[in-house]
Design an enzyme around this catalytic site. Structure first.
Site, short mmCIF file in Angstrom:
data_model
loop_
_atom_site.label_atom_id
_atom_site.label_comp_id
_atom_site.label_asym_id
_atom_site.label_seq_id
_atom_site.Cartn_x
_atom_site.Cartn_y
_atom_site.Cartn_z
N ASP A 24 0.89 -1.17 0.00
CA ASP A 24 0.00 0.00 0.00
C ASP A 24 0.93 1.22 0.00
OD1 ASP A 24 -1.61 2.13 0.60
OD2 ASP A 24 -2.35 1.34 2.52
N LYS A 87 2.99 11.10 -3.40
CA LYS A 87 1.91 10.44 -4.16
C LYS A 87 1.02 11.47 -4.86
CE LYS A 87 -1.69 6.94 -3.39
NZ LYS A 87 -2.26 6.08 -2.35
N GLU A 187 -7.21 0.54 -4.57
CA GLU A 187 -7.24 0.44 -3.11
C GLU A 187 -8.57 -0.13 -2.58
OE1 GLU A 187 -6.06 4.39 -2.05
OE2 GLU A 187 -4.01 4.03 -2.76
N ASP A 211 -12.94 5.50 2.80
CA ASP A 211 -11.52 5.60 3.17
C ASP A 211 -11.20 7.02 3.63
OD1 ASP A 211 -8.77 5.79 3.26
OD2 ASP A 211 -8.41 4.71 1.39
#
Ligand code: AMP
Length: 614
Positions: A24, A87, A187, A211
């Site tokens: 992850d 990211k 994800e 999330d």
């Protein structure tokens, strides 16, 4: 089935593990997991403490790279050399990040606003891919220490909304870290797999994955039919998360106490205390703490009130996601919680209340995605008997672009049938033909890959360079036959060819090609970086020359001289092979000419306006 290999450098004998790891790669934290004795397990770091590796990279005085907790400590003391949130930059151009440029404490650069960004640290330039590779290397090391063996295969997760460029950037980062990325998984898909949802092929389900992390929020709705996941909709806010809870608590406290705006140490301490309070109230009713001798408290009810508007925003996004998926709440079968901030009790309550059912929260919300990636890895390793493995492309397929670079259009391990496309343009004024060369393989330069064929798109109407819109489409049918179509969209001129891509490569050849791509990842990336810098520099030199020619009257003699000097320097750097020097020269030329270009533009506009009645 462990092989033995000898690490010649270290003179050590190292085992090679056949474990495929799940990663992850997060905005704030990253984790690695693998299947141990049939169960997914997130790997802890030294002294068996934490499974989370902060996604932070620090460059010390000697340019040595440090990743994780130690790098995090440098965030405040040495922000320019400490990179976080990389990211957010993956696969992005400077234009894409313009709105949140100030969010970064380090220098984000690009000379051409459409090109992918770079990060400047000291006098070196790094791509987000290179920086992410450092995080991946750290994770790879971590798992290798635990297994006492090397690993080389991985599944990496990305947000469901990541586009093709961002996914490819993530793959490239993996390759650079010495990992063969077998698959990029969404994800939310990984989160479902961690709970075993989607593993039984006969069950059709609709799942919501909520999330909420430290700084980002996503909600995705997935439909699972016969083991195949489809993302029906995603919503979210890339700047919403637990950090906002902390800020809200700080503001609440600041009503009663006074802290000097400029006193960063106290502000920082208050922020940490707010986070501590928030976390405590996820399992207690009250919190008491103190700062500078002043005591501060918070109870569950007050916390709920303070953060309620933020939580409501996430619920609104859930509502939109359901509507976008053309569903009603009753169609949702399961709700899965991901991200550290879903430990907050009000979040759990509100999400459960909105969807009208209990939420899945038994797994550690920080680990869920990595655990699911490990499950996916296990499926790919063929270890989960009940799961159907789909046909995939054995090697990446792409075309040759400027400078002999490979541009991947359909990545390796993509399930087939598949289709994908990308837009290109011409590089020469009045260009009427375009050669399309199709390649297969994992290397950055086409000369190291396998050529599958080439054709020429003829009859493009003459236009200035950069204006034609040429779409290249790849379609692979269920038999692995690849059709490549090139179309100039302004004129409709098109050509199509058929290529039998899968045939002619044996398993051994494929294995060798993959191994070569990993072995050469670093030098390939360097060669690519240098080539790209040279191409970019040449474009900038062209525009600088044009600019000087058409604005002779506007520029002062000094400005003209300085611009010329900087172009000469850049031209000289392009002759050499120092990527950082080329980047530096481009940066200097642009920094100097940007204000001049703005002035010229303003003057030209006002000239055009004169004499016109408005
Ligand atoms: P992530 O980005 O998923 O690692 O999430 C990190 C966020 O989770 C941060 O904002 C943390 O403050 C928050 N967090 C961690 N533990 C808890 C907890 N026990 N209760 C509430 N929030 C938490």
């Amino acid at each position: 089935m462990a092989k033995i290999s000898i690490d010649l450098k270290a003179g050590k004998v190292k085992k090679e593990s056949d474990v495929i790891i799940g990663i992850d790669l997060g905005t704030t934290n990253s984790l690695v997991a693998y299947i141990k004795e049939g169960k997914p397990l997130a790997v802890k770091g030294e002294n068996q403490k934490n499974t989370l590796v902060p996604s932070i990279i620090h460059f010390d005085e000697n340019n040595k790279i440090i990743v994780g907790d130690t790098a995090k400590e440098k965030l405040i003391s040495n922000p320019e050399n400490t990179i976080y949130s990389v990211k957010r930059l993956m696969g992005k151009s400077f234009n894409d990040v313009l709105d949140f440029k100030d969010h970064f404490g380090y220098e984000v650069i690009d000379e051409d606003e459409e090109k992918l960004v770079k990060v400047k640290v000291g006098n070196r330039f790094y791509t987000p891919i290179e920086l992410s590779a450092e995080i991946l290397k750290e994770l790879k090391n971590r798992v290798e220490k635990e297994l006492e063996a090397t690993v080389s295969k991985a599944v990496i997760t990305v947000p469901a909304y990541f586009n093709d460029t961002q996914r490819q950037a993530t793959r490239d980062a993996g390759k650079l870290a010495g990992l063969d990325v077998l698959r990029i998984v969404n994800e939310p898909t990984a989160a479902s797999l961690a709970y075993g949802v989607g593993l039984a092929n006969d069950l059709d389900e609709t799942v919501v994955v909520y999330d909420l992390g430290g700084g980002t929020f996503d909600v995705s709705i997935l439909e699972i039919r016969e083991g195949i996941f489809e993302v029906l909709s995603t919503h979210g806010d890339t700047f919403l998360g637990g950090d906002d809870f902390d800020r809200a608590i700080m503001e609440y406290w600041l009503k009663d106490i006074n802290i000097n705006e400029k006193d960063n140490t106290s502000k920082q301490a208050l922020r940490l205390l707010a986070e501590e309070a928030k976390k405590r109230l996820s399992s207690n009713e009250e919190f008491e703490g103190e700062i500078n001798g002043i005591s501060l408290s918070l109870d569950r009810n007050t916390l709920d009130q303070i953060i309620s508007p933020i939580v409501e925003k996430t619920i609104d996004a859930c509502r939109k996601a359901v509507t976008d998926a053309e569903l009603e709440i009753k169609d949702i079968d399961k709700v899965i919680l991901v991200g550290g901030s879903t430990r907050t009790l009000l979040v759990k309550e509100k999400v459960a209340e909105f969807f009208g059912k209990p939420v899945f929260d038994e797994l550690d919300p920080d680990e869920v995605v990595a655990l699911g990636a490990a499950v996916q890895a296990d499926v790919l390793a063929g270890k989960q008997k009940d799961v159907l493995l789909l046909d995939v492309t054995p090697l990446s397929l792409g075309i040759e672009t400027m400078g002999g670079l490979m541009d991947v259009i359909i990545p390796r391990n993509n399930k087939i049938p598949a289709r994908a496309g990308r837009n290109y343009t011409t590089s020469i004024d009045g260009q009427t033909n375009l050669k399309v060369s199709v390649f297969q393989g994992e290397r950055d330069l086409v000369k190291d890959n396998r050529k599958l064929g080439e054709f020429i798109l003829k009859g493009i109407p003459p236009m200035p360079a950069g204006i034609p819109k040429i779409a290249i489409h790849f379609v692979i049918d269920a038999d692995g036959i690849l059709k490549v179509k090139a179309e100039e969209e302004r004129s409709g001129v098109q050509t199509e060819v058929e290529i039998r891509s899968q045939y002619g490569v044996s398993e051994e050849e494929m294995a060798i090609m993959l191994l070569e791509s990993l072995k050469n990842a670093e030098s390939d990336m360097k060669a690519r970086g240098l080539l790209e810098a040279k191409i970019e520099a040449k474009n900038i030199l062209l525009s600088a020359d044009k600019f000087m020619k058409s604005n002779k009257e506007i520029l002062s003699p000094e400005e003209m001289k300085q611009t010329q000097l900087l172009t000469i320097q850049l031209r000289a750097s392009v002759e050499g092979n120092d990527k950082d020097l080329i980047n530096e020269c481009m940066h200097q030329l642009n920094t100097y000419t940007n204000p001049l270009a703005h002035r010229a533009m303003d003057l030209n506009i006002s000239k055009a306006m004169k004499g016109k009645k408005i």
